[in-house]
Design an enzyme around this catalytic site. Structure first.
Site, short mmCIF file in Angstrom:
data_model
loop_
_atom_site.label_atom_id
_atom_site.label_comp_id
_atom_site.label_asym_id
_atom_site.label_seq_id
_atom_site.Cartn_x
_atom_site.Cartn_y
_atom_site.Cartn_z
N ARG A 86 0.16 -8.58 13.55
CA ARG A 86 -0.40 -7.61 12.60
C ARG A 86 -1.34 -8.27 11.60
NH1 ARG A 86 5.19 -5.55 11.03
NH2 ARG A 86 4.24 -4.42 9.31
N ARG A 145 7.42 -11.02 2.36
CA ARG A 145 7.71 -9.64 1.95
C ARG A 145 8.12 -8.78 3.14
NH1 ARG A 145 3.34 -6.84 -2.04
NH2 ARG A 145 3.06 -8.54 -3.48
N ARG A 166 -8.70 1.47 10.07
CA ARG A 166 -8.32 0.08 10.33
C ARG A 166 -9.34 -0.61 11.22
NH1 ARG A 166 -2.54 0.87 9.43
NH2 ARG A 166 -1.30 -1.00 9.75
N LYS A 221 0.83 -1.22 0.00
CA LYS A 221 0.00 0.00 0.00
C LYS A 221 0.85 1.26 0.00
CE LYS A 221 -2.14 -0.74 3.91
NZ LYS A 221 -1.57 -2.03 4.35
N ARG A 279 12.69 -1.57 10.19
CA ARG A 279 11.50 -1.22 10.98
C ARG A 279 11.40 -2.14 12.18
NH1 ARG A 279 5.87 -0.18 7.84
NH2 ARG A 279 5.05 -1.17 9.70
#
Ligand code: AMP
Length: 185
Positions: free
Chosen positions: A144, A123, A90, A15, A133
């Site tokens: 997540r 990924r 979300r 995204k 990160r």
């Protein structure tokens, strides 16, 4: 033209990458709540201090805090030409908060990025090596993806009822996926 286009999809679906390109080509504001929260963590703001452990664990930051942050962001001048929302809403309460301001900022379209779980985990782990990160660990990724399925996926139905959803196969060549998405603008 203060319309919003929402990019909805699981973590690792691309995204952010696509949102940056689309925003630049179509002169739209790119609003990533994840980027904004990471900035707060870096700057050690009160919000950043609250958010840090949640981000690291892959959990969601409380709705009221994210809604407040997003609403403030939409008041900036660059949002007058339209915005891409990358990572917001979300949850159902977050989507409902957008309904309340829909006279000013209507959600025109929702692009759903579809990809399978195994591909996404691969990924994200790869991205972790590159970007460093702190939430790109296997434990956090698992959380997540679970949070996405439980809290965020129901939003697809919410927006399908409004007939504004376009689904995109988010696995494959980045440039081809970009072409598919850009047709929607
Ligand atoms: P992202 O960069 O979109 O993957 O977001 C990274 C992290 O920021 C998420 O795992 C959450 O902890 C937090 N976050 C980003 N956007 C939201 C949101 N709309 N609501 C709650 N938490 C969020």
């Amino acid at each position: 033209m203060t319309d919003l286009v929402v990019f909805l999809g699981p973590p690792g679906a691309g995204k952010g990458t696509q949102a940056i390109r689309i925003a630049s080509e179509f002169n739209l504001a790119h609003i990533s709540t994840g980027d904004m929260l990471r900035e707060h963590v870096k700057e050690l703001t009160d919000l950043g201090k609250t958010a840090k452990s949640l981000l690291d664990e892959g959990k969601l930051v409380p709705d009221d805090l994210v809604i407040q942050m997003l609403t403030e962001r939409l008041s900036h001048e660059d949002c007058l030409r339209g915005s891409i929302l990358d990572g917001f809403p979300r949850t159902l309460p977050q989507a409902e908060s957008l309904e309340k301001i829909s006279n000013k900022f209507p959600v025109r379209k929702v692009i759903v990025f579809e990809a399978d779980q195994e591909e996404l985990t691969k990924r994200i782990l790869l991205r972790g090596e590159i970007s460093g990160r702190s939430d790109d660990t296997e434990d956090s990724i698992r959380v997540r993806l679970e949070v996405y399925q439980k809290d965020t996926q129901p939003l697809i139905n919410f927006y399908e009822d409004k007939r504004i959803v376009t689904k995109i196969n988010a696995v494959g060549d980045i440039d081809n996926i970009y072409k598919l998405i850009s047709k929607e603008f």
